[in-house]
Scaffold this active site. Structure first.
Site, PDB file in Angstrom:
ATOM      1  N   ASP A 180      -1.172  -8.546  -2.356  1.00  0.00           N
ATOM      2  CA  ASP A 180       0.071  -8.264  -1.626  1.00  0.00           C
ATOM      3  C   ASP A 180       0.954  -9.481  -1.821  1.00  0.00           C
ATOM      4  O   ASP A 180       0.718 -10.535  -1.230  1.00  0.00           O
ATOM      5  CB  ASP A 180      -0.258  -8.037  -0.137  1.00  0.00           C
ATOM      6  CG  ASP A 180       1.000  -7.955   0.740  1.00  0.00           C
ATOM      7  OD1 ASP A 180       2.120  -7.923   0.189  1.00  0.00           O
ATOM      8  OD2 ASP A 180       0.848  -7.918   1.980  1.00  0.00           O
TER       9      ASP A 180
ATOM     10  N   LYS B 176      10.736 -13.465  -3.466  1.00  0.00           N
ATOM     11  CA  LYS B 176      10.653 -12.037  -3.767  1.00  0.00           C
ATOM     12  C   LYS B 176      12.027 -11.358  -3.690  1.00  0.00           C
ATOM     13  O   LYS B 176      12.289 -10.382  -4.388  1.00  0.00           O
ATOM     14  CB  LYS B 176       9.687 -11.378  -2.779  1.00  0.00           C
ATOM     15  CG  LYS B 176       9.380  -9.914  -3.031  1.00  0.00           C
ATOM     16  CD  LYS B 176       8.305  -9.449  -2.060  1.00  0.00           C
ATOM     17  CE  LYS B 176       7.974  -7.990  -2.196  1.00  0.00           C
ATOM     18  NZ  LYS B 176       6.894  -7.614  -1.242  1.00  0.00           N
TER      19      LYS B 176
ATOM     20  N   GLU C 204       3.744  -0.561  -1.606  1.00  0.00           N
ATOM     21  CA  GLU C 204       3.110  -1.109  -0.404  1.00  0.00           C
ATOM     22  C   GLU C 204       2.688  -0.015   0.586  1.00  0.00           C
ATOM     23  O   GLU C 204       1.556  -0.042   1.079  1.00  0.00           O
ATOM     24  CB  GLU C 204       4.034  -2.143   0.252  1.00  0.00           C
ATOM     25  CG  GLU C 204       4.109  -3.426  -0.575  1.00  0.00           C
ATOM     26  CD  GLU C 204       5.298  -4.315  -0.245  1.00  0.00           C
ATOM     27  OE1 GLU C 204       5.984  -4.053   0.759  1.00  0.00           O
ATOM     28  OE2 GLU C 204       5.540  -5.261  -1.011  1.00  0.00           O
TER      29      GLU C 204
ATOM     30  N   ASP D  64       6.765  -0.774   8.312  1.00  0.00           N
ATOM     31  CA  ASP D  64       6.389  -2.123   7.864  1.00  0.00           C
ATOM     32  C   ASP D  64       7.452  -3.136   8.287  1.00  0.00           C
ATOM     33  O   ASP D  64       8.536  -3.183   7.703  1.00  0.00           O
ATOM     34  CB  ASP D  64       6.207  -2.110   6.338  1.00  0.00           C
ATOM     35  CG  ASP D  64       5.772  -3.477   5.784  1.00  0.00           C
ATOM     36  OD1 ASP D  64       5.816  -4.483   6.532  1.00  0.00           O
ATOM     37  OD2 ASP D  64       5.389  -3.527   4.595  1.00  0.00           O
TER      38      ASP D  64
HETATM   39  P1  ADP Z   1       5.941 -10.153   4.683  1.00  0.00           P
HETATM   40  O1  ADP Z   1       5.302  -8.831   4.404  1.00  0.00           O
HETATM   41  O2  ADP Z   1       7.425 -10.076   4.799  1.00  0.00           O
HETATM   42  O3  ADP Z   1       5.499 -11.215   3.745  1.00  0.00           O
HETATM   43  P2  ADP Z   1       4.211 -10.412   7.072  1.00  0.00           P
HETATM   44  O4  ADP Z   1       3.799  -9.002   7.176  1.00  0.00           O
HETATM   45  O5  ADP Z   1       3.180 -11.400   6.708  1.00  0.00           O
HETATM   46  O6  ADP Z   1       5.486 -10.614   6.172  1.00  0.00           O
HETATM   47  O7  ADP Z   1       4.839 -10.797   8.507  1.00  0.00           O
HETATM   48  C1  ADP Z   1       5.197 -12.093   8.842  1.00  0.00           C
HETATM   49  C2  ADP Z   1       5.880 -12.054  10.188  1.00  0.00           C
HETATM   50  O8  ADP Z   1       4.952 -11.583  11.181  1.00  0.00           O
HETATM   51  C3  ADP Z   1       6.367 -13.415  10.663  1.00  0.00           C
HETATM   52  O9  ADP Z   1       7.699 -13.297  11.119  1.00  0.00           O
HETATM   53  C4  ADP Z   1       5.416 -13.724  11.806  1.00  0.00           C
HETATM   54  O10 ADP Z   1       6.040 -14.542  12.794  1.00  0.00           O
HETATM   55  C5  ADP Z   1       5.115 -12.352  12.355  1.00  0.00           C
HETATM   56  N1  ADP Z   1       3.893 -12.322  13.165  1.00  0.00           N
HETATM   57  C6  ADP Z   1       2.648 -12.680  12.775  1.00  0.00           C
HETATM   58  N2  ADP Z   1       1.781 -12.561  13.818  1.00  0.00           N
HETATM   59  C7  ADP Z   1       2.505 -12.107  14.869  1.00  0.00           C
HETATM   60  C8  ADP Z   1       2.191 -11.791  16.248  1.00  0.00           C
HETATM   61  N3  ADP Z   1       0.956 -11.945  16.727  1.00  0.00           N
HETATM   62  N4  ADP Z   1       3.188 -11.356  17.050  1.00  0.00           N
HETATM   63  C9  ADP Z   1       4.438 -11.216  16.564  1.00  0.00           C
HETATM   64  N5  ADP Z   1       4.792 -11.491  15.294  1.00  0.00           N
HETATM   65  C10 ADP Z   1       3.843 -11.943  14.455  1.00  0.00           C
HETATM   66 MG    MG Z   2       4.533  -7.232   3.606  1.00  0.00          MG
END
Ligand code: ADP
Ligand code: MG
Length: 623
Positions: free
Chosen positions: A23, A88, A188, A212
């Site tokens: 991912d 990205k 995804e 998502d």
């Molecule tokens: P991407 O797919 O865009 O790379 P992610 O799916 O990894 O991103 O999401 C990252 C986001 O999730 C960040 O903004 C992070 O602060 C948020 N996040 C992670 N854990 C939590 C949580 N327990 N509660 C709220 N937000 C969260």
């Molecule tokens: Mg993602």
């Protein structure tokens, strides 16, 4: 070539080469695999550093090798110009595509050529988003090799469902640069569904929504899965809405409530401290009702700040509402006849309870968040990798092509061959012929877009079918076939059927066509539909007139001896009238002049035909 070994203890075969699932996220990236013995997918946690690798690349000032992940993120504040995040967003894009967003990044995006692909400048070095994505992939690959103690050379990589061909190709190239053979690019939401086990049973038929919400982007996709085929019915979302915006809402609230604006907004260190505290508060409130901490100001004084779940929910409500509006649109676009079978939650930000509640309420069913939302896409990619490794029954993935593909026909018109929203892989073809006697070459120009005129669409490439045997116009039969494979690579083949002359080319849609551009092209086609119809009619009239002139000229040249001087002069005069009308931009005078020419020459043509028939008959001896 795959290597296998035999486990002497159990007598079982072990496949040594593991294909990983990746991912490659805007904020965070992960690598996962299917355990060869337990057959369970798992995200790789190398050296206890956690499964999440922040998608951040830092170039040390001393020119040493780049640092990737959590360690690189530390430099976002202290060395922003050498610390690249959200790469990205730049994949497969030109500077012009980025517009105002380029200036919002902490690092330098180079605009030497507004048409070309962007480059990122770090000191005196230039990097493409493909190279930077490759750095992240290289790190994931190294972690997987270290944790699994085996070489990793092949991978499945996920991309958002709305990624166009250029962005997919750029992702593929990044994989190759990182030394990975990319076996498949998977959407995804498809990966998320696979992780939930949806699509693995060929007899089930399901329609699911995948919501998502990540760090900086929001995507909603509606998928239909039947007989192991994943079809994207619709996608919607916001490429600038995610967890970062929730953090910002908290920062703004604290700044206003606790009078922090002066001290904190001028000092980047304090600003970063505030931002980090906001993210901690947000995550804490996903499980608790009250959050309290201390911030330290420039004078070293402690400033207590607090936030309750209720306050937080009120702050982010407008943002959550925006995601729900996008869900409404996606549902409408999917034109569903049945109820959704499941609503899957993906992305770290779906841990926010208000998000869970709002999504469940909107879709009228409890959303499914039983898998870790950070890992679910990588887990699904690992399952797809396992399928491709031959360890499971193959599951076919079906995407749709975002824009119509077709070829240029007479008069610069686009003749659609594969219409937009066709499921891929797909195959389609059409038969063409020549427009001039004795024509031995046929130019095939391939275009992508929704407009009637090729000049307003995007040219993907052209080639010439040569070696057509000389025949009168209209006799050769040329089959043009389009084959669009699962990765969005188009193969075009032209065959002249009478002689079996054939020519084939592979066309990769070029980089730089963004989803905004795709959208723009679709919008333009709607806005300009009326103009296009007029333009198409004019071109069709012109083409018809040119063909008539060609026939009349041919006819008079061959049959001069059968025509009177008066007839020849009248014909020439009327030919001149048609040519004059052709020089203009009005359709009606062309049609009128053509009709007159047709009327004028028809009696001669009939007479000449009779003469030829009589001659033919005269030559034959009956009996
Ligand atoms: P991407 O797919 O865009 O790379 P992610 O799916 O990894 O991103 O999401 C990252 C986001 O999730 C960040 O903004 C992070 O602060 C948020 N996040 C992670 N854990 C939590 C949580 N327990 N509660 C709220 N937000 C969260
Ligand atoms: Mg993602």
């Amino acid at each position: 070539m795959a290597t296998v070994s035999i486990n002497l203890a159990t007598g079982s075969f072990q496949q040594e080469e593991i294909i990983v699932g990746i991912d490659l996220g805007t904020t965070n990236s992960l690598v996962a695999y299917v355990h060869p013995e337990s057959r369970q997918p798992a995200a790789i946690n190398d050296l206890g550093r956690g499964t999440i690798v922040p998608s951040v690349v830092h170039f040390p000032a001393d020119g040493a090798d780049p640092i990737i992940g959590a360690a690189a993120r530390e430099y976002l504040l202290t060395d922003p110009q050498r610390t690249i995040y959200s790469v990205k967003r730049l994949l497969g894009k030109s500077y012009r595509d980025l517009g105002q967003h380029a200036s919002q990044l902490g690092y330098k995006v180079i605009d030497d050529n507004s048409e070309g692909l962007v480059k990122i400048r770090v000191d005196d070095r230039f990097f493409s988003p493909i190279e930077l994505s490759a750095d992240i992939l290289r790190e994931l690959r190294a972690r997987a090799e270290h944790a699994l103690k085996t070489p990793v050379n092949r991978a499945v990589i996920t991309v958002p469902a709305y990624f166009n061909d250029s962005q997919r190709q750029a992702t593929r190239d990044a994989g190759r640069l990182a030394g990975l053979e990319v076996l498949r690019i998977v959407n995804e939401p498809t990966a998320a569904a696979l992780a939930y086990g949806i699509g693995l049973d060929p007899d089930e038929e399901k329609t699911v929504a995948v919501y998502d919400l990540g760090g900086g982007t929001f995507d909603i996709s509606i998928l239909r899965i039947q007989q192991g085929i994943f079809e994207v019915l619709s996608t919607n979302g916001d490429t600038y809405l995610g967890g970062d915006d929730l953090d910002r809402a908290v920062v703004d609230h604290w700044t206003a409530t606790f009078g922090l604006s002066e001290a904190f907004h001028t000092n980047p260190h304090l600003q970063q401290q505030l931002r980090l505290a906001a993210e901690i508060a947000k995550k804490y409130l996903s499980q608790h009702d009250d959050f309290t901490t201390h911030l330290t100001n420039e004078a070293g004084q402690n400033i207590p700040v607090t936030l309750t779940r209720t306050q937080f929910d009120a702050l982010i409500r407008p943002l959550v509402d925006r995601t729900i509006a996008a869900c409404r649109q996606a549902l409408a676009d999917a034109k569903l006849e049945t109820k959704l079978d499941a609503v899957l939650l993906v992305g770290g930000s779906t841990r926010v309870p208000l998000v869970y509640d709002a999504v469940s309420e909107f879709f009228g069913q409890p959303a499914n968040n039983s898998l870790n939302p950070d890992e679910v896409v990588a887990l699904g990619a690992a399952i797809q990798a396992d399928i491709l490794a031959g360890n499971r029954r193959d599951v076919l993935l079906l995407d749709v092509t975002p824009l119509t593909l077709g070829i240029e026909t007479l008069g610069g018109l686009l003749d659609p061959i594969i219409p937009r929203n066709s499921k891929i892989p797909t195959k389609a073809g059409r038969q063409y012929t020549t427009s001039v006697d004795g024509q031995v070459n046929l130019k095939i120009a391939v275009y992508q877009g929704e407009r009637d005129l090729v000049s307003q669409n995007r040219k993907l490439g052209e080639f010439t079918l040569t070696g057509i045997p000389a025949m009168p116009a209209g006799l050769p039969k040329v089959d043009v076939n389009f084959l669009l494979n699962a990765d969005g690579i188009l193969q075009v083949e032209a065959i002249e059927l009478r002689s079996n002359t054939r020519q084939q080319v592979e066309i990769k849609p070029q980089y730089g066509l963004t989803d905004e551009q795709v959208e723009q092209m679709l919008m333009d086609s709607l806005v300009n539909a009326k103009d296009d119809v007029a333009a198409r009619l004019l071109i069709e009239a012109r083409t018809a007139a040119e063909q008539l002139l060609y026939q009349v000229n041919n006819f008079t040249r061959k049959n001069r001896q059968h025509l009177t001087e008066t007839e020849l002069t009248a014909t020439e005069a009327q030919v001149a009238t048609v040519q004059a009308a052709l020089a203009g931009t009005e359709r009606d005078p062309i049609l009128k002049a053509m009709d007159e020419l047709d009327e004028l020459t028809r009696p001669y043509a009939e007479r000449v035909m009779n003469i030829s028939i009589q001659q033919a008959m005269a030559g034959k001896k009956i009996g």
